[in-house]
Write a protein that holds these residues in place. Structure first.
Motif, PDB file in Angstrom:
ATOM      1  N   GLU A   2      44.680 148.698  93.161  1.00 22.30           N
ATOM      2  CA  GLU A   2      45.340 147.929  94.216  1.00 22.30           C
ATOM      3  C   GLU A   2      45.559 146.485  93.761  1.00 22.30           C
ATOM      4  O   GLU A   2      44.642 145.818  93.297  1.00 22.30           O
ATOM      5  N   PRO A   3      46.804 145.990  93.885  1.00 14.10           N
ATOM      6  CA  PRO A   3      47.068 144.612  93.466  1.00 14.10           C
ATOM      7  C   PRO A   3      46.469 143.622  94.455  1.00 14.10           C
ATOM      8  O   PRO A   3      46.245 143.930  95.620  1.00 14.10           O
ATOM      9  N   ASN A   4      46.218 142.425  93.992  1.00  7.79           N
ATOM     10  CA  ASN A   4      45.754 141.351  94.850  1.00  7.79           C
ATOM     11  C   ASN A   4      46.944 140.889  95.685  1.00  7.79           C
ATOM     12  O   ASN A   4      47.927 140.391  95.138  1.00  7.79           O
ATOM     13  N   ILE A   5      46.876 141.062  96.996  1.00 11.69           N
ATOM     14  CA  ILE A   5      48.005 140.765  97.874  1.00 11.69           C
ATOM     15  C   ILE A   5      48.375 139.288  97.812  1.00 11.69           C
ATOM     16  O   ILE A   5      49.556 138.945  97.741  1.00 11.69           O
ATOM     17  N   GLY A   6      47.394 138.410  97.804  1.00  9.06           N
ATOM     18  CA  GLY A   6      47.686 136.983  97.708  1.00  9.06           C
ATOM     19  C   GLY A   6      48.420 136.641  96.426  1.00  9.06           C
ATOM     20  O   GLY A   6      49.394 135.881  96.438  1.00  9.06           O
ATOM     21  N   ARG A   7      47.998 137.216  95.316  1.00  7.08           N
ATOM     22  CA  ARG A   7      48.657 136.963  94.033  1.00  7.08           C
ATOM     23  C   ARG A   7      50.088 137.475  94.045  1.00  7.08           C
ATOM     24  O   ARG A   7      51.016 136.805  93.577  1.00  7.08           O
ATOM     25  N   GLU A   8      50.295 138.653  94.613  1.00  6.62           N
ATOM     26  CA  GLU A   8      51.647 139.212  94.690  1.00  6.62           C
ATOM     27  C   GLU A   8      52.554 138.355  95.569  1.00  6.62           C
ATOM     28  O   GLU A   8      53.728 138.160  95.255  1.00  6.62           O
ATOM     29  N   TYR A  10      52.292 135.116  95.985  1.00  6.37           N
ATOM     30  CA  TYR A  10      52.641 133.956  95.157  1.00  6.37           C
ATOM     31  C   TYR A  10      53.696 134.324  94.124  1.00  6.37           C
ATOM     32  O   TYR A  10      54.603 133.539  93.843  1.00  6.37           O
ATOM     33  N   SER A  54      57.334 142.591  92.724  1.00 11.47           N
ATOM     34  CA  SER A  54      56.149 142.147  93.466  1.00 11.47           C
ATOM     35  C   SER A  54      56.157 142.682  94.890  1.00 11.47           C
ATOM     36  O   SER A  54      55.114 143.075  95.417  1.00 11.47           O
ATOM     37  N   HIS A  57      54.973 146.191  94.811  1.00 14.82           N
ATOM     38  CA  HIS A  57      53.514 146.253  94.673  1.00 14.82           C
ATOM     39  C   HIS A  57      52.838 145.970  96.008  1.00 14.82           C
ATOM     40  O   HIS A  57      51.851 146.627  96.368  1.00 14.82           O
ATOM     41  N   LEU A  58      53.360 144.987  96.751  1.00 16.80           N
ATOM     42  CA  LEU A  58      52.803 144.683  98.075  1.00 16.80           C
ATOM     43  C   LEU A  58      52.961 145.861  99.018  1.00 16.80           C
ATOM     44  O   LEU A  58      52.030 146.217  99.748  1.00 16.80           O
ATOM     45  N   ALA A  61      50.460 148.470  98.192  1.00 21.64           N
ATOM     46  CA  ALA A  61      49.105 148.090  98.607  1.00 21.64           C
ATOM     47  C   ALA A  61      48.944 148.240 100.113  1.00 21.64           C
ATOM     48  O   ALA A  61      47.914 148.719 100.588  1.00 21.64           O
TER      49      ALA A  61
END
Length: 73
Positions: A2-8, A10, A54, A57-58, A61
């Motif tokens: 799972e990607p880091n939502i905050g990073r995605e 940004y 991105s 990816h969000l 997630a």
């Protein structure tokens, strides 16, 4: 994974800001004329692709890690 939502988020914002910069018009060009070099057009396309990736990816997630139907944009 799972990607880091905050990073995605940004990543999306960074790509959209880059797109805004690439598409900003020269204030010295008159009227409705738009001058956009091939380099700026390629950079704008790259920024859109980065933002789109991105966002996918969000979506994955937020959808429990499932990408779903990739034929839909």
């Amino acid at each position: 994974m799972e990607p880091n939502i905050g990073r995605e988020l940004y990543n999306v914002m960074d790509a959209l800001v880059a797109l805004k910069v690439e598409l900003s018009c020269d204030p010295h060009v008159p009227g409705e004329t738009l001058v956009l070099s091939a380099e700026k057009a390629r950079d704008a396309c790259e920024a859109l692709e980065t933002a789109s990736t991105s966002i996918k990816h969000l979506a994955a997630a937020l959808n429990g890690g499932r990408v779903g139907d990739e034929s839909r944009h």
